[in-house]
Design a protein around this motif. Structure first.
Motif, PDB file in Angstrom:
ATOM      1  N   THR A  15       7.590  68.900  32.113  1.00  0.00           N
ATOM      2  CA  THR A  15       7.396  69.689  33.332  1.00  0.00           C
ATOM      3  C   THR A  15       5.970  70.228  33.439  1.00  0.00           C
ATOM      4  OG1 THR A  15       8.382  71.624  32.226  1.00  0.00           O
ATOM      5  CG2 THR A  15       9.833  70.296  33.647  1.00  0.00           C
ATOM      6  N   VAL A  60      11.542  72.763  40.013  1.00  0.00           N
ATOM      7  CA  VAL A  60      11.928  72.339  38.660  1.00  0.00           C
ATOM      8  C   VAL A  60      10.697  72.187  37.782  1.00  0.00           C
ATOM      9  CG1 VAL A  60      12.853  70.387  37.329  1.00  0.00           C
ATOM     10  CG2 VAL A  60      14.117  71.275  39.295  1.00  0.00           C
ATOM     11  N   GLY A  64      10.149  75.266  35.794  1.00  0.00           N
ATOM     12  CA  GLY A  64      10.671  74.714  34.549  1.00  0.00           C
ATOM     13  C   GLY A  64       9.632  74.729  33.443  1.00  0.00           C
TER      14      GLY A  64
END
Length: 166
Positions: A15, A60, A64
């Motif tokens: 990520t 995300v 994340g």
């Protein structure tokens, strides 16, 4: 715990890498390309980008990166697991720089663009661009460098962890 530790470190690395890639692409392609356009095009393009980037994929990756790095750091606190903690902690600090610059520089400038008048109603687009572009680009370069550094540190931590368990 070893699997969860490796999985969180892997997720943090991926990520963070995706986020670094986004900021880097803006630094070396998107903003230099928009710099070659007229004021109206830059303002409209950045408005549309800022509207469309707020989606699940971005959340995300951007969120994340922080959450997975925090989890990876927390899982490194156990006895005998602290060998890669300095790399993860350094990556976390760099990512906090990314979040800080985003919150203090880039998002407020995005808000200025969003709240400015319609591009066809007489808004001074040259002044709007002047207020936005240079500072936004500089902030983004800091984000690109910091997130790329965080990515490199996490990748190294992942390699080091693999060597320890191998």
């Amino acid at each position: 715990m070893g699997v969860l530790s490796t999985a969180s470190l892997f997720a943090a690395t991926v990520t963070t890498g995706l986020t670094a890639g986004l900021f880097a692409a803006f630094a070396y392609a998107v903003m230099p390309g928009l710099a070659r356009t007229d004021d109206r095009t830059l303002v409209l393009a950045m408005r549309r980008i800022n509207e469309s980037i707020l989606n699940g994929w971005f959340a995300v990756c951007f969120g994340g990166a922080l959450l997975f790095t925090l989890l990876a750091a927390a899982l490194q606190l156990g006895a005998g697991r602290r060998t890669v903690l300095p790399w993860v902690a350094a990556a976390l600090l760099l990512y906090l720089v990314v979040l800080g610059v985003t919150a203090v520089v880039n998002v407020p400038l995005n808000t200025v663009l969003a709240r400015a008048g319609d591009v066809d109603d007489g808004t001074d687009l040259a002044a709007l661009r002047s207020r936005f572009e240079l500072t936004w680009v500089r902030g983004n370069v800091v984000r690109a460098v910091a997130s790329t550094g965080a990515f490199g540190l996490l990748a190294w931590a992942l390699v080091a962890q693999g060597r320890l368990s191998g």
